[in-house]
Design a protein around this motif. Sequence first.
Motif, PDB file in Angstrom:
ATOM      1  N   LEU A  14       3.947   4.521   1.334  1.00  0.00           N
ATOM      2  CA  LEU A  14       2.794   3.920   1.196  1.00  0.00           C
ATOM      3  C   LEU A  14       2.880   2.404   0.580  1.00  0.00           C
ATOM      4  O   LEU A  14       2.919   2.603  -0.684  1.00  0.00           O
ATOM      5  CB  LEU A  14       1.377   4.458   1.143  1.00  0.00           C
ATOM      6  CG  LEU A  14       1.375   5.647   2.129  1.00  0.00           C
ATOM      7  CD1 LEU A  14      -0.025   6.612   1.786  1.00  0.00           C
ATOM      8  CD2 LEU A  14       0.924   5.349   3.611  1.00  0.00           C
ATOM      9  N   LEU A  18       5.899   1.526   4.563  1.00  0.00           N
ATOM     10  CA  LEU A  18       4.869   1.236   5.542  1.00  0.00           C
ATOM     11  C   LEU A  18       3.919   0.176   4.982  1.00  0.00           C
ATOM     12  O   LEU A  18       3.590   0.262   3.842  1.00  0.00           O
ATOM     13  CB  LEU A  18       4.115   2.617   6.047  1.00  0.00           C
ATOM     14  CG  LEU A  18       4.968   3.572   6.667  1.00  0.00           C
ATOM     15  CD1 LEU A  18       4.153   4.921   6.997  1.00  0.00           C
ATOM     16  CD2 LEU A  18       5.898   3.049   7.731  1.00  0.00           C
ATOM     17  N   ASP A  19       3.561  -0.694   5.769  1.00  0.00           N
ATOM     18  CA  ASP A  19       2.554  -1.714   5.390  1.00  0.00           C
ATOM     19  C   ASP A  19       1.120  -1.291   5.308  1.00  0.00           C
ATOM     20  O   ASP A  19       0.217  -1.585   6.288  1.00  0.00           O
ATOM     21  CB  ASP A  19       2.577  -2.940   6.176  1.00  0.00           C
ATOM     22  CG  ASP A  19       2.080  -4.400   5.372  1.00  0.00           C
ATOM     23  OD1 ASP A  19       1.269  -4.322   4.420  1.00  0.00           O
ATOM     24  OD2 ASP A  19       2.457  -5.472   5.953  1.00  0.00           O
ATOM     25  N   GLU A  20       0.675  -0.778   4.196  1.00  0.00           N
ATOM     26  CA  GLU A  20      -0.602   0.042   4.099  1.00  0.00           C
ATOM     27  C   GLU A  20      -1.723  -1.356   4.045  1.00  0.00           C
ATOM     28  O   GLU A  20      -2.759  -0.756   4.930  1.00  0.00           O
ATOM     29  CB  GLU A  20      -0.680   1.018   2.832  1.00  0.00           C
ATOM     30  CG  GLU A  20      -1.909   1.903   2.895  1.00  0.00           C
ATOM     31  CD  GLU A  20      -1.919   2.414   1.744  1.00  0.00           C
ATOM     32  OE1 GLU A  20      -2.659   3.634   2.013  1.00  0.00           O
ATOM     33  OE2 GLU A  20      -1.360   2.297   0.782  1.00  0.00           O
ATOM     34  N   GLY A  23      -2.255  -2.554   7.711  1.00  0.00           N
ATOM     35  CA  GLY A  23      -2.664  -1.445   8.609  1.00  0.00           C
ATOM     36  C   GLY A  23      -4.074  -1.230   8.142  1.00  0.00           C
ATOM     37  O   GLY A  23      -5.019  -1.164   9.315  1.00  0.00           O
ATOM     38  N   ARG A  24      -4.599  -1.197   6.855  1.00  0.00           N
ATOM     39  CA  ARG A  24      -6.019  -0.989   6.734  1.00  0.00           C
ATOM     40  C   ARG A  24      -6.859  -2.212   7.253  1.00  0.00           C
ATOM     41  O   ARG A  24      -8.050  -2.018   7.819  1.00  0.00           O
ATOM     42  CB  ARG A  24      -6.468  -0.880   5.226  1.00  0.00           C
ATOM     43  CG  ARG A  24      -5.927   0.646   4.909  1.00  0.00           C
ATOM     44  CD  ARG A  24      -5.992   0.790   3.352  1.00  0.00           C
ATOM     45  NE  ARG A  24      -6.062   2.064   2.891  1.00  0.00           N
ATOM     46  CZ  ARG A  24      -6.035   2.527   1.818  1.00  0.00           C
ATOM     47  NH1 ARG A  24      -5.943   1.692   0.749  1.00  0.00           N
ATOM     48  NH2 ARG A  24      -5.748   3.881   1.397  1.00  0.00           N
ATOM     49  N   GLY A  98      -4.025   5.197   7.939  1.00  0.00           N
ATOM     50  CA  GLY A  98      -2.700   5.406   7.499  1.00  0.00           C
ATOM     51  C   GLY A  98      -1.698   6.191   8.365  1.00  0.00           C
ATOM     52  O   GLY A  98      -0.429   6.329   8.265  1.00  0.00           O
ATOM     53  N   ARG A 100      -1.363   5.055  11.416  1.00  0.00           N
ATOM     54  CA  ARG A 100      -0.897   4.188  12.522  1.00  0.00           C
ATOM     55  C   ARG A 100      -0.318   3.019  11.869  1.00  0.00           C
ATOM     56  O   ARG A 100      -0.221   1.838  12.472  1.00  0.00           O
ATOM     57  CB  ARG A 100      -2.031   4.101  13.326  1.00  0.00           C
ATOM     58  CG  ARG A 100      -2.865   4.807  13.756  1.00  0.00           C
ATOM     59  CD  ARG A 100      -4.103   4.483  14.770  1.00  0.00           C
ATOM     60  NE  ARG A 100      -5.113   3.785  13.971  1.00  0.00           N
ATOM     61  CZ  ARG A 100      -6.276   4.314  13.304  1.00  0.00           C
ATOM     62  NH1 ARG A 100      -6.128   5.696  13.195  1.00  0.00           N
ATOM     63  NH2 ARG A 100      -6.893   3.598  12.505  1.00  0.00           N
ATOM     64  N   LEU A 101       0.343   3.097  10.488  1.00  0.00           N
ATOM     65  CA  LEU A 101       0.826   1.984   9.962  1.00  0.00           C
ATOM     66  C   LEU A 101       2.221   1.611  10.563  1.00  0.00           C
ATOM     67  O   LEU A 101       2.827   2.244  10.717  1.00  0.00           O
ATOM     68  CB  LEU A 101       1.171   2.467   8.214  1.00  0.00           C
ATOM     69  CG  LEU A 101      -0.261   2.793   7.505  1.00  0.00           C
ATOM     70  CD1 LEU A 101       0.156   3.105   6.270  1.00  0.00           C
ATOM     71  CD2 LEU A 101      -1.178   1.636   7.678  1.00  0.00           C
ATOM     72  N   MET A 134       2.290   9.638  10.325  1.00  0.00           N
ATOM     73  CA  MET A 134       2.756   8.201   9.999  1.00  0.00           C
ATOM     74  C   MET A 134       4.240   8.047  10.180  1.00  0.00           C
ATOM     75  O   MET A 134       4.645   6.926  10.632  1.00  0.00           O
ATOM     76  CB  MET A 134       2.276   7.881   8.513  1.00  0.00           C
ATOM     77  CG  MET A 134       2.800   8.354   7.384  1.00  0.00           C
ATOM     78  SD  MET A 134       1.873   8.153   6.070  1.00  0.00           S
ATOM     79  CE  MET A 134       3.015   8.519   4.791  1.00  0.00           C
TER      80      MET A 134
END
Length: 233
Positions: A14, A18-20, A23-24, A98, A100-101, A134
């Motif tokens: 994270l 992955l671009d947390e 994504g949030r 998280g 679907r990041l 994820m």
Amino acid sequence: MSQTPPSTLVFDVLGTLLDEDAGRLAAVQALGAGTVGDAPAFVARWEEVASAAMTAVREGRRPYAVAEVLGAEAVAAVAAEQGLELTDDQVTWLATAGRRLAPFPEVVAALERLAPAHALVALTNAGSAQAFAMSRAAGLRWTTLVSGEAVQTFKPDPRVYAHVVRTLDLVPADCLFIAAHPWDLDAAAEHGFRTAYLDRPGSPQADLADLARRFDHVAADLAALAEQLLPVG
């Protein structure tokens, strides 16, 4: 004398692969115009509250719960602080963001390039169900995936690093721990891992020089790190 190339690459996921943050933010914006007025401020506060809850778990001030549960608590708390009325489904949508990041652009191809020469291990604070979902959604290639859920705590608790060493029978000196978070790399180094910093924030040159003295590798992204690790030709 140069070191033997690492046989195993251990990854934070994270924020590293992955671009947390993005994504949030996308999850909040997907709720629709007017649901959350200032989406970036909401996400920043959500992250602050969830991080404090993880710290409380590490310090034994509250029982362990998976990151998605802590995230749901944080979302509900921030909504209450800001006078927002979110439904249970909306809270769940945000708390499971998280799963679907999107990966950073170079990540999937770089993992494929690294895989023939290295075992690829994920070590994540995400719970096991989130970690599975994820990784599948983003198309991440792993030899194996390890969650802090197994020891009921979160990085940088030493028990997480000790767990992956013990469970996979790793020799840390033969492994390279890769993260975009200096605190994660410092904790891994305490367990004997070699370290590689991915500069997702885009640090100033002076800061990069300091990081290069602190860690074994510094790279702009995973593709650049692969260039350092793989033989030419």
